[in-house]
Scaffold this motif. Structure first.
Motif, PDB file in Angstrom:
ATOM      1  N   LYS A  64      34.460   2.882 -32.599  1.00  0.00           N
ATOM      2  CA  LYS A  64      35.710   2.176 -32.310  1.00  0.00           C
ATOM      3  C   LYS A  64      36.934   3.078 -32.458  1.00  0.00           C
ATOM      4  CE  LYS A  64      33.899  -1.912 -31.763  1.00  0.00           C
ATOM      5  NZ  LYS A  64      33.731  -2.435 -30.447  1.00  0.00           N
ATOM      6  N   ARG A  65      36.751   4.256 -33.047  1.00  0.00           N
ATOM      7  CA  ARG A  65      37.916   5.095 -33.309  1.00  0.00           C
ATOM      8  C   ARG A  65      38.477   5.703 -32.035  1.00  0.00           C
ATOM      9  NH1 ARG A  65      35.329   6.596 -38.093  1.00  0.00           N
ATOM     10  NH2 ARG A  65      34.774   8.687 -37.443  1.00  0.00           N
ATOM     11  N   GLY A  66      37.614   6.175 -31.163  1.00  0.00           N
ATOM     12  CA  GLY A  66      38.054   6.659 -29.871  1.00  0.00           C
ATOM     13  C   GLY A  66      38.609   8.065 -29.880  1.00  0.00           C
ATOM     14  N   PHE A  67      39.043   8.482 -28.704  1.00  0.00           N
ATOM     15  CA  PHE A  67      39.540   9.829 -28.493  1.00  0.00           C
ATOM     16  C   PHE A  67      40.502   9.782 -27.325  1.00  0.00           C
ATOM     17  CE2 PHE A  67      39.035  13.653 -25.851  1.00  0.00           C
ATOM     18  CZ  PHE A  67      39.504  14.609 -26.736  1.00  0.00           C
ATOM     19  N   ASN A  68      41.657  10.416 -27.451  1.00  0.00           N
ATOM     20  CA  ASN A  68      42.628  10.469 -26.365  1.00  0.00           C
ATOM     21  C   ASN A  68      42.741  11.909 -25.894  1.00  0.00           C
ATOM     22  OD1 ASN A  68      43.356   7.770 -26.199  1.00  0.00           O
ATOM     23  ND2 ASN A  68      44.759   7.969 -27.920  1.00  0.00           N
ATOM     24  N   ASN A  69      42.382  12.141 -24.649  1.00  0.00           N
ATOM     25  CA  ASN A  69      42.469  13.480 -24.076  1.00  0.00           C
ATOM     26  C   ASN A  69      43.890  13.710 -23.598  1.00  0.00           C
ATOM     27  OD1 ASN A  69      42.169  15.883 -22.797  1.00  0.00           O
ATOM     28  ND2 ASN A  69      40.577  15.202 -21.378  1.00  0.00           N
ATOM     29  N   LYS A  70      44.607  14.613 -24.265  1.00  0.00           N
ATOM     30  CA  LYS A  70      46.016  14.832 -23.901  1.00  0.00           C
ATOM     31  C   LYS A  70      46.160  15.629 -22.606  1.00  0.00           C
ATOM     32  CE  LYS A  70      46.596  18.845 -26.936  1.00  0.00           C
ATOM     33  NZ  LYS A  70      47.379  19.417 -28.004  1.00  0.00           N
TER      34      LYS A  70
END
Length: 147
Positions: A64-70
Motif C-alpha cells: 500500500k505504500r507505493g512509489f512515485n516515479n518523478k
C-alpha cells in the motif's frame, strides 16, 4: 466619557487557566495530566504513526505504500472522436486543442488516442499517437505530425 473610563463589556476578558499552580488554584496536583506514564512527563511527543512499539500498520502493508516515479511523463489524452470539432483540412495543434477546451494546459505533452472514428481529413500535430489513432487519421485522408 473619558479614555480612563472605558471598560470592556462584562465577560469579554477572561484570565487564562494557570495549570499546576497548587490545589487552591483549581488545577493543581497533576495539572490535568493524569497519573504517571509517558504522557504526564515534560517533553512528551510521539511521532505520527507510532503505535506504542507495536509494528505500525503502514509497515505491515508494504503493497500500500507505493512509489512515485518523478521522471514519468504525464500526457494529456485526447480522443480521436473529439477532433471532429475541427473543420476538414485544418491543422490541429496542441494550442488549437487548448482553445477548444480539450487540453487543460500546455505544460504537459499531448497524446492522441484511437477512440471513436474520424470522418474528415485533418493534419494532427501532437507529441504521441497510438497505433490505431495514427491509422484512422491516415485512413480518413489526413496526416500525422509528431512534435
Amino acid at each position: 466619557m473619558m479614555e480612563h473610563q472605558i471598560t470592556p463589556s462584562p465577560g469579554a476578558r477572561k484570565n487564562r487557566k494557570r495549570v499546576g499552580r497548587g490545589d487552591a488554584a483549581g488545577q493543581g496536583s497533576y495539572g490535568g495530566r493524569g497519573m504517571k506514564g509517558q504522557k504526564s512527563r515534560s517533553g512528551y511527543r510521539i511521532r505520527p504513526g507510532f503505535e506504542g512499539g507495536q509494528l505500525p500498520l503502514i509497515k505491515g502493508l508494504p503493497m500500500k505504500r507505493g512509489f512515485n516515479n518523478k521522471f514519468k511523463t504525464h500526457f494529456h489524452m485526447v480522443k480521436l472522436e473529439d477532433l471532429e470539432a475541427f473543420d476538414a483540412g485544418s491543422r490541429v495543434t496542441p494550442e488549437e486543442m487548448y482553445h477548444q477546451g480539450m487540453v487543460p494546459n500546455l505544460n504537459s505533452p499531448v497524446k492522441i488516442l484511437g477512440n471513436g472514428e474520424l470522418g474528415k481529413s485533418l493534419t494532427v500535430v501532437a507529441n504521441r499517437f497510438t497505433g490505431s489513432a495514427r491509422s484512422k487519421i491516415e485512413a480518413a485522408g489526413g496526416a500525422v505530425e509528431e512534435v
